[in-house]
Design a protein around this motif. Structure first.
Motif, PDB file in Angstrom:
ATOM      1  N   SER A 191      42.179  35.758 -14.125  1.00  0.00           N
ATOM      2  CA  SER A 191      41.519  34.623 -14.858  1.00  0.00           C
ATOM      3  C   SER A 191      42.473  34.531 -16.133  1.00  0.00           C
ATOM      4  N   VAL A 194      38.548  27.712  -8.221  1.00  0.00           N
ATOM      5  CA  VAL A 194      39.222  28.137  -9.786  1.00  0.00           C
ATOM      6  C   VAL A 194      38.918  26.856 -10.497  1.00  0.00           C
ATOM      7  N   SER A 241      39.988  36.488  -9.613  1.00  0.00           N
ATOM      8  CA  SER A 241      39.036  36.747 -10.695  1.00  0.00           C
ATOM      9  C   SER A 241      39.467  37.689 -11.996  1.00  0.00           C
ATOM     10  N   SER A 256      36.412  31.813 -11.640  1.00  0.00           N
ATOM     11  CA  SER A 256      36.701  31.704 -10.287  1.00  0.00           C
ATOM     12  C   SER A 256      35.467  32.155  -9.347  1.00  0.00           C
TER      13      SER A 256
END
Length: 451
Positions: free
Chosen positions: A108, A132, A105, A122
């Motif tokens: 990302s 994802v 995360s 995610s």
């Protein structure tokens, strides 16, 4: 060779036109292939650059020394599946020992740049498995709800999320909601989508619109009760409280508590009752709640206290009796007086459109999802309809409802006017509407003039 060049130019031109006018079609025809190739080719180097690798285990290092081989490379999360969608890609990863879903995360934004995608989010599916979701284009720029967004009882699709998935308003899971937004932020369009989705279901709609009814009264044919001023709103809310108490008496009478009845059949709310005895659920929509809380005289203050008390009682006790609240307003803070923060605490679902200041965003998300406050105040003025939604779990997402004009919403409500239930407790507040005009059309101008 000339024919090949002409065909190539035509393909490139068609791709450019699709990308400009129909990004979803471009993605399905061209973009998804290129995106899958980019992800698979760059995957190992991108994971290494983003810090999503783990060093080789000790036994692999020992085996390399014993066999006099090069030191093994760091390991990346294993790809379980890559699935194309109409808006992007969904990649499922198996994390290595020592990795956490938060690591993915946190990376990302770097994954978005590295893979050349528009957005990456995610979420953890189960221990060690992360999903994802990557979007190939701005799905919120021109919202197109997928055909698979089918409603279910008390669950309607109202918007599209930034990851391409559908945002549902599920009253069974999140009974009460709060929607905030400044003027021209798209709050009314969101409300129209909600009413249009509920109109086709077996549910009673109750509206309180203190702007003299300009938002909800055009939809009156589908509403079981409407109020357009605080005095009528007070009477309507107290009638709803009485209706709630009557429903609880029905549940008490039909609980079927006996040693001969299995526990699974004991009724605790209306959804445990038999279908032929179940009262119709009620959704209460309050437009501009501040008009119910403002006062200038002592009499108005007493009225305001009774209104807030009734709303708090409905929010605390209404779920089991099938009464759900949808509160809308520009601000919803403690400056509206006592009892407001108690009411806000009962509103689990939060949606904030563009707001004028940070304190308004804090009213929506400060106590449940602090990270969403910054996202709410960054919504630009030129994109009405974009909102941030969250709940008590702490998760949040950007959404945008498809544009629904008032005429479209009225047509939907008129189409399903026969579904409007009659509730005896709310009969005094049933809006009086003229019958629908005849569908017959004169065959000619002469016939119209004669008529």
């Amino acid at each position: 060779m000339t024919a090949f060049l002409i065909a190539l130019v035509l393909v490139v031109a068609a791709a450019g036109l699709l990308r400009w006018r129909r990004p979803a079609w471009y993605w399905l025809v061209f973009g998804v292939t290129f995106a899958v190739l980019r992800v698979l080719v760059r995957y190992v180097s991108v994971m290494d650059a983003c810090g999503l690798t783990v060093p080789p285990s000790r036994w692999r290092l020992a085996l390399a020394r014993i066999t006099n081989r090069p030191v093994p490379e760091s390991r990346v999360p294993r790809i379980l599946r890559v699935r194309p969608t109409r808006t992007g890609l969904v990649m499922r990863l198996k994390l290595r020992p020592g990795q956490d879903a938060f690591d993915v995360s946190a990376a990302s934004d770097r994954l978005r740049h590295s893979f050349g995608m528009y957005g990456v989010t995610s979420r953890e599916l189960r221990s060690g498995v992360v999903e994802v979701r990557m979007t190939g284009y701005d799905v919120l720029k021109r919202v197109q709800m997928p055909a698979t967004a089918a409603p279910r009882p008390m669950r309607v699709p109202v918007a599209l999320r930034e990851d391409g998935s559908v945002h549902y308003r599920d009253y069974r899971a999140v009974p009460h909601g709060l929607t905030l937004g400044a003027t021209e932020s798209g709050k009314s369009v969101y409300q129209r989508n909600l009413v249009a989705g509920l109109a086709a279901q077996d549910v009673a709609l109750v509206g309180i619109d203190c702007k003299q009814g300009v938002e909800l009264f055009p939809l009156a044919r589908r509403f079981s009760a409407l109020a357009d001023n605080p005095d009528t709103a007070l009477e309507l809310l107290e009638a709803l409280v009485t209706h709630m108490e009557d429903v609880y008496q029905l549940i008490r009478a039909q609980q079927r508590i006996s040693v001969n009845v299995p526990d699974a059949q004991i009724a605790a709310d209306i959804w445990d009752l038999p279908a032929d005895m179940r009262p119709v659920p009620v959704v209460v929509l309050v437009d501009e709640v501040a008009e119910l809380a403002l006062f200038a005289t002592k009499d108005q203050e007493k009225r305001r206290d009774r209104i807030v008390t009734a709303l708090v009682r409905l929010a605390q006790l209404g779920r089991a009796s099938g009464i759900y609240l949808e509160i809308c307003g520009q601000r919803f803070g403690s400056e509206l007086g006592k009892g407001i923060t108690m009411l806000r605490a009962q509103l689990t679902g939060r949606t904030a459109h563009r707001v004028n200041d940070e304190s308004s965003a804090n009213m929506a998300f400060g106590d449940i999802a602090p990270d969403a406050v910054l996202a709410a105040i960054q919504i630009p003025t030129e994109t009405p309809g974009i909102a941030v939604t969250g709940d008590s779990s702490g998760g949040w997402a950007r959404i945008r409802a498809p544009h629904t004009s008032l005429r479209q919403a009225v047509n939907i409500c008129n189409k399903h006017a026969d579904r409007t239930p009659d509730l005896p407790a709310l009969e005094p507040f049933r809006p009086v509407v003229a019958p629908l005009p005849s569908a017959r059309v004169p065959l000619s101008k002469t016939a119209s003039a004669t008529a």
